[in-house]
Design a protein around this motif. Sequence first.
Motif, PDB file in Angstrom:
ATOM      1  N   GLU A 150       7.598   2.028 -10.353  1.00 40.70           N
ATOM      2  CA  GLU A 150       7.949   2.176  -9.233  1.00 40.70           C
ATOM      3  C   GLU A 150       8.973   0.746  -8.806  1.00 40.70           C
ATOM      4  O   GLU A 150      10.068   0.704  -8.201  1.00 40.70           O
ATOM      5  N   THR A 151       8.331  -0.139  -9.291  1.00 42.59           N
ATOM      6  CA  THR A 151       8.975  -1.599  -8.887  1.00 42.59           C
ATOM      7  C   THR A 151      10.072  -1.728  -9.730  1.00 42.59           C
ATOM      8  O   THR A 151      11.421  -2.172  -9.124  1.00 42.59           O
ATOM      9  N   GLN A 203      12.114   0.804 -10.472  1.00 45.47           N
ATOM     10  CA  GLN A 203      13.089   1.427  -9.818  1.00 45.47           C
ATOM     11  C   GLN A 203      13.646   0.851  -8.763  1.00 45.47           C
ATOM     12  O   GLN A 203      14.904   1.089  -8.425  1.00 45.47           O
ATOM     13  N   ASP A 204      12.780   0.172  -7.906  1.00 48.15           N
ATOM     14  CA  ASP A 204      13.201  -0.320  -6.708  1.00 48.15           C
ATOM     15  C   ASP A 204      14.157  -1.506  -6.963  1.00 48.15           C
ATOM     16  O   ASP A 204      15.320  -1.922  -6.190  1.00 48.15           O
ATOM     17  N   GLY A 242      17.822  -2.103  -5.685  1.00 45.62           N
ATOM     18  CA  GLY A 242      18.488  -3.199  -5.162  1.00 45.62           C
ATOM     19  C   GLY A 242      19.700  -3.923  -5.795  1.00 45.62           C
ATOM     20  O   GLY A 242      20.562  -4.249  -5.220  1.00 45.62           O
TER      21      GLY A 242
END
Length: 107
Positions: free
Chosen positions: A62-63, A65-66, A70
């Motif tokens: 998830e990090t 992907q974020d 961004g």
Amino acid sequence: MQMILQQAQKMQEQLMAAQAELAAAEVIGQAGNGLVQVTTTAAGEVRSVRIDPKVVDPDDVETLQDLVVGALLDAARAAQELQAEKIGPLAGGLGGAAGGLGLPGIG
């Protein structure tokens, strides 16, 4: 009237040249202090994505992907700034008539 048409045609040519320049110009968006970088054209075409191996954690996808999202958003912001810099002055010179001339990329 002829003079107005000549000015409009000249501005349209300048806008087309600016749009071609934007299609070739590259901007870089980043996230996580540069751990993820995305290179796009100023027209929005993604050219490359670079991900530092330090940020790749199979237990925390998830990090990553974020960070990619961004970086894409940062590249889009940079592209919009470049578009405003290149096309904004030309569109302003049309006195609001750009839409009426059917010039692409003005909106």
